[in-house]
Design an enzyme around this catalytic site. Structure first.
Site, PDB file in Angstrom:
ATOM      1  N   TYR A 125      -6.629  14.726 -50.026  1.00 31.30           N
ATOM      2  CA  TYR A 125      -6.418  12.979 -50.121  1.00 31.30           C
ATOM      3  C   TYR A 125      -8.129  12.472 -50.602  1.00 31.30           C
ATOM      4  O   TYR A 125      -8.558  11.346 -50.520  1.00 31.30           O
ATOM      5  CB  TYR A 125      -6.937  13.567 -48.653  1.00 31.30           C
ATOM      6  CG  TYR A 125      -5.501  13.214 -48.002  1.00 31.30           C
ATOM      7  CD1 TYR A 125      -5.264  14.126 -47.528  1.00 31.30           C
ATOM      8  CD2 TYR A 125      -4.729  12.224 -47.597  1.00 31.30           C
ATOM      9  CE1 TYR A 125      -3.357  14.158 -47.559  1.00 31.30           C
ATOM     10  CE2 TYR A 125      -3.589  11.694 -47.170  1.00 31.30           C
ATOM     11  CZ  TYR A 125      -3.254  13.018 -46.191  1.00 31.30           C
ATOM     12  OH  TYR A 125      -1.301  12.770 -45.864  1.00 31.30           O
ATOM     13  N   LYS A 175      -3.256  28.618 -46.215  1.00 29.34           N
ATOM     14  CA  LYS A 175      -1.832  29.678 -47.043  1.00 29.34           C
ATOM     15  C   LYS A 175      -2.633  30.397 -47.854  1.00 29.34           C
ATOM     16  O   LYS A 175      -3.048  30.028 -48.600  1.00 29.34           O
ATOM     17  CB  LYS A 175      -1.723  28.206 -48.303  1.00 29.34           C
ATOM     18  CG  LYS A 175      -0.313  28.995 -49.190  1.00 29.34           C
ATOM     19  CD  LYS A 175       0.718  29.508 -48.293  1.00 29.34           C
ATOM     20  CE  LYS A 175       1.902  30.261 -48.828  1.00 29.34           C
ATOM     21  NZ  LYS A 175       2.946  30.600 -49.290  1.00 29.34           N
ATOM     22  N   ASP A 208       3.952  28.024 -44.107  1.00 33.62           N
ATOM     23  CA  ASP A 208       5.056  27.904 -44.540  1.00 33.62           C
ATOM     24  C   ASP A 208       5.776  28.420 -42.934  1.00 33.62           C
ATOM     25  O   ASP A 208       6.526  28.308 -42.171  1.00 33.62           O
ATOM     26  CB  ASP A 208       5.709  28.655 -45.335  1.00 33.62           C
ATOM     27  CG  ASP A 208       5.065  29.889 -46.227  1.00 33.62           C
ATOM     28  OD1 ASP A 208       3.754  30.149 -45.520  1.00 33.62           O
ATOM     29  OD2 ASP A 208       5.291  30.483 -46.756  1.00 33.62           O
ATOM     30  N   ASP A 232      -1.075  16.746 -42.076  1.00 31.13           N
ATOM     31  CA  ASP A 232      -0.151  15.636 -42.364  1.00 31.13           C
ATOM     32  C   ASP A 232       1.511  15.974 -42.503  1.00 31.13           C
ATOM     33  O   ASP A 232       2.499  15.590 -41.521  1.00 31.13           O
ATOM     34  CB  ASP A 232      -0.134  15.007 -43.586  1.00 31.13           C
ATOM     35  CG  ASP A 232       0.934  13.706 -44.031  1.00 31.13           C
ATOM     36  OD1 ASP A 232       0.976  13.122 -43.392  1.00 31.13           O
ATOM     37  OD2 ASP A 232       1.131  13.482 -45.303  1.00 31.13           O
ATOM     38  N   ASP A 236       4.587  15.659 -38.541  1.00 30.23           N
ATOM     39  CA  ASP A 236       5.703  14.029 -39.090  1.00 30.23           C
ATOM     40  C   ASP A 236       7.028  15.980 -38.155  1.00 30.23           C
ATOM     41  O   ASP A 236       7.802  15.313 -37.965  1.00 30.23           O
ATOM     42  CB  ASP A 236       6.373  15.204 -40.662  1.00 30.23           C
ATOM     43  CG  ASP A 236       6.216  13.307 -40.652  1.00 30.23           C
ATOM     44  OD1 ASP A 236       5.044  12.636 -40.002  1.00 30.23           O
ATOM     45  OD2 ASP A 236       6.717  12.452 -41.772  1.00 30.23           O
TER      46      ASP A 236
END
Ligand code: IPM
Ligand code: MN
Length: 329
Positions: A125, A175, A208, A232, A236
């Site tokens: 970001y 990750k 994941d 982020d 959602d």
């Protein structure tokens, strides 16, 4: 004493849901002294203002900022997001993005109740990188993820502090099997902070795999801490498995309290339904409840959350009025 609140309704449904959030807080008896700031895509199209240093300086003087949603299809992606929302997150050092999720995943039977602590000032970001040979077949674009030990550690520490007043369990999501530099920094920072909190048990999931668990087994989580971009995307998904994005609230926090924190629903400006009364203001109302927590008004915040637990129906303002009637004292 009244809390001094800067209100940025913003674009699309933002002003509609923010009005309901304020209606509910006022019904709770908490005194607010609000000042409206006309900012967002519509303002930018009118006179080019996004967020000047002068307005930013004014915002610093408030106890909190309540934001609806910003962004409009007429403005290219990134202009308002970077110039307004991310600028506030970075400049006001809102380094924790706290997003709670309560619900039962679609098709599930066991309810979950967990919080995502999203690092809010770093990662991809920050705007590191650039483009070379733009528009040619040999175009190159890079956008690096910036991770500092200080930035990761302070978000992780916030998660462990919160764990002490919740179920004393924190999961790191990253990750590390591919992002061996950033993931290693995060993992070591996590391990070091965890050693200071021996009562808190820990877990690690690759991002994941976390997506599968969000859908199939979200009860395993109490607190998740993760980087800006993973946070982020995951939040959602968190909204989608917790009653929908219309209920998803968030707090952009400066836990050091060197300036105001900002409270906003996770959803966007939804220009397709603006003015129809279809927007669910619950996410904005629950974001205002997070603001009340941060302002030390926890009893009112709990009443607002309890009021949002009961069924609601009708238009945006009907729903706001129903919730407001339940919190009225
Ligand atoms: C969010 C939003 C923002 C983000 C956008 C609008 C810049 O999606 O708050 O989750 O990516 O952080
Ligand atoms: Mn998002």
């Amino acid at each position: 004493m009244a809390h001094r609140i800067a209100v940025i309704g913003g674009d699309g449904i933002g002003p509609e849901v923010t009005a309901e959030a304020l209606k509910v807080v006022r019904a709770s008896g908490v005194q607010l002294d609000t000042t409206d700031f006309d900012l967002g895509g519509a303002r930018y199209l009118r006179d080019g203002e996004i967020l000047s240093d002068e307005v930013l300086q004014q915002l610093r003087g408030f106890d909190a900022i309540l934001l609806g949603a910003v962004g409009t299809p007429e403005v290219p992606p990134g202009v308002i997001e970077r110039g307004l929302l991310l600028k506030m997150r970075f400049e006001l050092d809102l380094y924790v993005n706290q997003r709670p999720f309560i619900g039962t995943a679609p098709g599930g039977t066991v309810p979950h109740d967990f919080v995502v602590i999203r690092e809010n000032t770093e990662g991809p970001y920050v705007g590191e990188g650039g483009v070379l040979r733009k528009g040619t077949p040999n175009e190159v674009a890079t956008q690096g993820s910036v991770n500092t030990r200080m930035g990761a550690e302070r978000a992780i520490r916030y998660a462990f502090e919160l764990a002490m007043v919740r179920r004393k369990h924190v999961t790191l999501v990253h990750k590390t099997n591919v992002l061996t530099f950033a993931g290693d920094l995060w993992q070591r920072a996590f391990n070091d902070v965890a050693a200071e909190y021996p009562e808190v048990s820990t877990a690690y999931n690759h991002v994941d795999a976390a997506c599968i668990y969000f859908v199939q087994d979200p009860q395993r989580y109490d607190l998740i801490v993760t980087d800006n971009l993973f946070g982020d995307i995951l939040t959602d998904l968190g909204g989608a498995v917790s009653g929908g994005i219309g209920l998803a609230s968030s707090a952009n926090l400066n836990p050091a309290r060197t300036g105001p924190s900002m409270f906003e629903p996770v959803h966007g400006s939804a220009p397709d339904i603006v003015g129809t009364g279809k927007a669910n203001p619950t996410a904005a109302v629950l974001s205002a409840a997070l603001m009340l927590d941060f302002l030390g008004e926890s009893a009112a915040a709990d009443r607002v959350r309890a009021a949002c637990d009961e069924p609601v129906s009708g238009s945006t303002s009907d729903i706001g009025s129903q919730i407001a009637a339940r919190v009225a004292i």
